[in-house]
Design an enzyme around this catalytic site. Structure first.
Site, PDB file in Angstrom:
ATOM      1  N   ARG A 169      72.362 -26.757  77.184  1.00 10.48           N
ATOM      2  CA  ARG A 169      72.098 -27.164  78.568  1.00 10.48           C
ATOM      3  C   ARG A 169      70.783 -27.917  78.708  1.00 10.48           C
ATOM      4  NH1 ARG A 169      70.749 -23.165  81.378  1.00 10.48           N
ATOM      5  NH2 ARG A 169      70.647 -21.611  79.725  1.00 10.48           N
ATOM      6  N   VAL A 192      78.511 -24.443  78.998  1.00 13.76           N
ATOM      7  CA  VAL A 192      79.819 -23.934  78.555  1.00 13.76           C
ATOM      8  C   VAL A 192      80.618 -23.309  79.691  1.00 13.76           C
ATOM      9  CG1 VAL A 192      79.092 -23.563  76.162  1.00 13.76           C
ATOM     10  CG2 VAL A 192      78.886 -21.680  77.828  1.00 13.76           C
ATOM     11  N   ASN A 246      78.167 -19.852  69.515  1.00 13.17           N
ATOM     12  CA  ASN A 246      76.921 -19.089  69.573  1.00 13.17           C
ATOM     13  C   ASN A 246      76.396 -18.884  70.992  1.00 13.17           C
ATOM     14  OD1 ASN A 246      74.155 -18.126  68.536  1.00 13.17           O
ATOM     15  ND2 ASN A 246      73.626 -20.013  69.628  1.00 13.17           N
ATOM     16  N   SER A 291      77.992  -9.217  68.789  1.00 11.31           N
ATOM     17  CA  SER A 291      76.814  -8.361  68.916  1.00 11.31           C
ATOM     18  C   SER A 291      77.219  -6.938  68.567  1.00 11.31           C
ATOM     19  CB  SER A 291      76.296  -8.409  70.362  1.00 11.31           C
ATOM     20  OG  SER A 291      75.330  -7.404  70.595  1.00 11.31           O
ATOM     21  N   TYR A 299      77.418  -6.455  80.007  1.00 12.34           N
ATOM     22  CA  TYR A 299      77.087  -7.201  78.791  1.00 12.34           C
ATOM     23  C   TYR A 299      77.898  -6.666  77.619  1.00 12.34           C
ATOM     24  CZ  TYR A 299      74.709  -9.004  74.721  1.00 12.34           C
ATOM     25  OH  TYR A 299      74.452  -9.609  73.505  1.00 12.34           O
ATOM     26  N   LYS A 316      80.803  -8.596  75.229  1.00 14.30           N
ATOM     27  CA  LYS A 316      80.783  -8.692  73.770  1.00 14.30           C
ATOM     28  C   LYS A 316      81.956  -7.942  73.132  1.00 14.30           C
ATOM     29  CE  LYS A 316      77.390 -11.492  73.064  1.00 14.30           C
ATOM     30  NZ  LYS A 316      77.650 -12.809  72.426  1.00 14.30           N
ATOM     31  N   PRO A 322      75.146  -9.409  65.338  1.00 15.40           N
ATOM     32  CA  PRO A 322      73.778  -8.939  65.066  1.00 15.40           C
ATOM     33  C   PRO A 322      73.354  -7.807  65.999  1.00 15.40           C
ATOM     34  CG  PRO A 322      73.874 -11.322  65.542  1.00 15.40           C
ATOM     35  CD  PRO A 322      75.141 -10.704  66.006  1.00 15.40           C
ATOM     36  N   GLY A 323      72.422  -7.010  65.491  1.00 14.22           N
ATOM     37  CA  GLY A 323      71.725  -6.041  66.327  1.00 14.22           C
ATOM     38  C   GLY A 323      70.514  -6.723  66.945  1.00 14.22           C
ATOM     39  N   LEU A 324      69.356  -6.100  66.817  1.00 10.93           N
ATOM     40  CA  LEU A 324      68.151  -6.604  67.476  1.00 10.93           C
ATOM     41  C   LEU A 324      67.563  -7.810  66.730  1.00 10.93           C
ATOM     42  CD1 LEU A 324      66.683  -3.110  68.321  1.00 10.93           C
ATOM     43  CD2 LEU A 324      67.206  -4.881  70.018  1.00 10.93           C
TER      44      LEU A 324
END
Length: 251
Positions: free
Chosen positions: A34, A59, A85, A138, A151, A155, A181-183
């Site tokens: 964006r 998107v 992504n 995630s 959220y 995911k 992924p985690g954190l």
């Protein structure tokens, strides 16, 4: 690697790190986002390494997504790799106090945006009987944590879409996989906390979180496997993290 990759959310975090790594591996790039100025800067940075095309769109806007992809120059229309992504978390409220605007943003970006982009690109992969799609999920799509409600739901939807894509596209030889992924220390928490940088920093304080480059390396590993190998679902966390709610912090 003489291939072309299409990366959404390429102006920061995991998307940017992936674009940088792919460029160093001589993968032609279509970078999307964006923020027009950031796209221009990234293109300038990467062009000495590979051919780069930028697409500036949100998107969430299905018409803009379609028209942007249709506008690709001929030399960039053969897309071998799609990295879905783009995604965000907005707010961390209990569900009875949740913001409808935050809910819409997460579902529109994380779920519908992924679908819009995929739907626009998939026909060419189906026609060629080849392609590779990586959906960035995630650990929030594998479990649910307090105040994560919508959220986490978005995911979990990515997880289901990833599985559904893999099933539906199986007969066309298209590889589909997710990296969860985690954190990871990115702009993620800054967006979630509405620009409260101090609060965002506390999320990653007291332990070593993953870096965007860590995830980029994993994505490259996944797409580098021989054609008979499909890494269907991969979960990665920092060593200090055991789950969404258990992190070994020293402070």
């Amino acid at each position: 690697m003489n291939k072309t990759a299409f990366i959404t959310g390429a102006t920061s975090g995991i998307g940017k790190a992936t674009a940088e790594l792919f460029a160093s591996k001589d993968i032609r790039l279509i970078i999307c986002g964006r923020r027009k100025e950031r796209l221009k800067e990234l293109k300038k940075q990467l062009e000495p390494l590979t051919d780069v095309c930028t697409l500036n769109f949100d998107v969430r806007d299905k018409e803009t997504v379609s028209s942007a992809i249709e506008s690709l120059p001929k030399e960039f229309r053969h897309i071998d790799i799609l990295i879905n992504n783009a995604g965000n978390a907005h707010g961390l409220d209990p569900i009875e106090k949740g913001s409808l605007e935050d809910w819409d943003a997460m579902l529109d970006i994380n779920v519908k945006g992924l679908l819009y982009v995929s739907r626009a690109i998939l026909p060419q992969m189906v026609e060629r009987n080849s392609g590779h799609i990586i959906n960035i999920g995630s650990t929030a799509g594998k479990e649910v944590y307090p105040r994560g409600n919508v959220y986490c739901a978005s995911k979990h939807a990515v997880d289901a879409i990833n599985q559904g894509m893999r099933i539906d596209l199986n007969t066309y030889g298209i590889r589909v996989g997710a990296v969860n992924p985690g954190l990871v220390e990115t702009e993620f928490s800054n967006v979630r906390f509405k620009g409260d940088a101090n609060r965002a920093k506390t999320v990653y304080k007291g332990f070593q979180p993953l870096k965007p480059e860590d995830i980029a390396n994993i994505i490259y590993f996944v797409i580098s496997q021989p054609s008979h190998v499909n890494i269907a679902d991969l979960v990665v966390m920092p060593t200090a993290q055991a789950s969404s709610t258990i992190v070994n912090k020293t402070i």
